[in-house]
Design an enzyme around this catalytic site. Structure first.
Site, PDB file in Angstrom:
ATOM      1  CB  SER A  91      62.307 -19.780 -17.634  1.00 38.79           C
ATOM      2  OG  SER A  91      61.693 -19.959 -19.103  1.00 38.79           O
ATOM      3  CE  LYS A  94      59.433 -23.254 -19.308  1.00 39.57           C
ATOM      4  NZ  LYS A  94      59.775 -21.809 -19.959  1.00 39.57           N
ATOM      5  CB  SER A 336      63.868 -23.506 -20.070  1.00 39.95           C
ATOM      6  OG  SER A 336      62.798 -22.532 -19.393  1.00 39.95           O
ATOM      7  CE  LYS A 446      63.163 -23.712 -15.994  1.00 42.96           C
ATOM      8  NZ  LYS A 446      64.237 -22.855 -17.027  1.00 42.96           N
TER       9      LYS A 446
END
Length: 508
Positions: A91, A94, A336, A446
């Site tokens: 992730s 992202k 997420s 993140k």
């Protein structure tokens, strides 16, 4: 459909026991540090030794780690390890998706979901022709929003459509799943299908209640649109106090929900298990739900429910506007959310080429790559195959992640991006991590996880207020993910505890 605590790995046929998060706290034992890696450029031998020691733990030394830590104030590199090597980002992908979306679409971007007609309603409230539900990719559209669109038509005095209800999802291609996504993840909320016409994150919710007696079948209801999916249930009621043992999945390629196992008697209605399950063909589902809303609003539709392009010269009857980009970023990054990421990336392709198409060679990824060149990423060190990071065909270097994070800091809307990230010990996927440390409430980052991949990248301030940017990408570890997270957290806490010359000038 939030990945409330990532992981992306499938929840073992959706066993209810997997929804209980067990927090395991272990003590990191000190280990003799190895020599610093060849590309390490630490701010001091002590910092390098301490980070190397944390990465030399059993379970990690057999894997592959990439780390880059820099001062945002001076550009000085505090530590680098395999910073130019390629890693599967999970992730952390992202971060790239948000960069392309903000660069191409802009901070003021919104999605429209429109209701069009092939002709204007006559004085009696009749549309002589077709009604069209047109999506542009809004991943946040809800069943309530669709119902409100039906309400707009009712308020306008419309009560009959002589033709069909058509759905137009052509802003995106009809590749509903990402490239190289795992086929056995398809039933689960984090792998919802991608469309230009979405509703309720493209899942239905299965509610399960115990029967009246031991051995009785469990009760099942599905919302919304109970009759859209077929339910096959063999689960039974067991004695009060016995463990919950439900498996809820979906037959591949079918809207057939399979429920097996057991549910104990005596569960209060408010605590009945509710499980999100994906479905096939999101635009058709959205149109079917909208048709139901129209009928409830007293609007008759003579024809069927069909897919089709919006005709030239169609008349706009109703419009729903999505939240603005800052809210979209918050919903993307805190939990997420995969569907939001995929719709953002395909919207980038649609903005440039007229239609967002998926895959590494699709318009979405090609448009993103064009943008990445403009901000100075090393194109030999990035490959993007989807928006969310579910694909294992995504690759990026820690240096490119850090360069992207630095680019964010130079934008007028940086505060809004920064506030969208999970905060250590506070919220999102970092809510349970680094509590009670110098990083708590300080680190905005993140996270990312797929099996054998664990990542975290973001921002943290040292004890004397110096802003740092970092990326920690870990691949090919066979140990439990908590071992990777413990090492990541220890590194970030170490950075948050630094004092002295962390921000001193030294070019990389």
């Amino acid at each position: 459909m939030q990945e409330a605590n990532e992981p992306f790995t499938k929840p073992a046929a959706m066993k209810l026991s997997n929804y209980v998060l067990i927090l395991v706290v272990s003590i990191l034992l000190p280990i003799v540090a190895p020599a610093a890696p060849a590309d390490a450029r630490p701010s001091g031998d002590s910092l390098a030794r301490r980070i190397n020691s944390l990465l030399n733990k059993p379970g990690l030394r057999e894997g592959f780690q990439g780390v880059l830590i820099k001062s945002l104030k001076s550009g000085r590199t505090l530590y680098a390890r395999n910073a130019d090597s390629l890693f599967v980002p999970a992730s952390n992908n992202k971060i790239l998706t948000a960069c392309a979306a903000l660069g191409v679409l802009g901070i003021d971007f919104r999605w429209h979901t429109r209701v069009l007609a092939t002709s204007r309603p006559d004085k009696d409230g009749v549309v002589n022709g077709d009604l069209v539900l047109q999506g542009s990719g809004d991943p946040i559209l809800t069943a309530d929003d669709l119902n409100a669109l039906a309400g707009q038509l009712k308020a306008a005095g419309i009560h009959r459509i002589t033709g069909n209800l058509r759905f137009d999802d052509y802003r995106f291609d009809r590749q509903f799943l990402g490239e190289t996504w795992a086929w056995d993840d398809e039933p689960y909320y984090y792998s919802a299908q991608i469309s230009a016409l979405n509703v309720d994150e493209n899942v239905v919710v299965v509610h399960v209640q115990p029967g009246t007696g031991i051995g009785d079948p469990v009760g099942v209801s599905v919302t919304p649109l109970a009759d859209y999916a077929t339910v096959h249930c063999t689960a039974v009621t067991t004695a009060k106090g016995t463990p919950v043992g439900l498996d809820v999945t979906r037959r591949r390629g079918r809207n057939t929900i399979l429920i097996s196992g057991s549910l104990p008697a005596g569960i209060a209605p408010a605590k009945d298990p509710a499980i999100a399950v994906t479905y096939e063909d999101p635009p058709r589902f959205a149109a079917t739900l909208f048709r139901s809303d129209l009928i409830k609003a007293g609007i008759e539709i003579a024809g069927g429910t069909l897919e089709g392009h919006s005709p030239v010269g169609a008349v706009l009857l109703a419009d729903h506007l999505s939240p603005a980009m800052p809210e979209v970023l918050r919903r993307l990054n805190k939990p997420s959310d995969n569907l939001i990421a995929e719709c953002l990336l395909k919207s980038v392709g649609a903005q440039i080429d007229g239609q967002g198409t998926g895959g590494e060679g699709g318009t979405a990824c090609l448009a993103a790559r064009t943008w990445f060149r403009t901000i100075g990423l090393r194109m030999s060190e990035v490959r993007q195959a989807d928006g969310s990071g579910l694909s294992r065909d995504n690759f990026v270097s820690p240096r490119n992640i850090v360069r992207t994070l630095v680019w964010f800091t130079k934008q007028p809307w940086f505060r809004q991006y920064d506030e969208s990230l999970p905060v250590a010990g506070v919220d999102g996927t970092l809510a349970r991590r680094m509590k009670g440390t110098a990083a708590a409430g300080n680190c905005h980052a993140k996270t990312g996880y797929v099996s054998h991949v664990s990542t975290i990248s973001g921002y943290v301030r040292t004890a004397d207020g110096q802003p740092l940017v970092f990326s920690i990408l870990m691949n090919n570890h066979l140990c439990p993910n908590r071992v990777c997270e413990q090492a990541q957290d220890a590194i970030v806490v170490l950075l948050a505890s630094l004092r002295g010359n962390a921000g001193a000038h030294q070019s990389d």
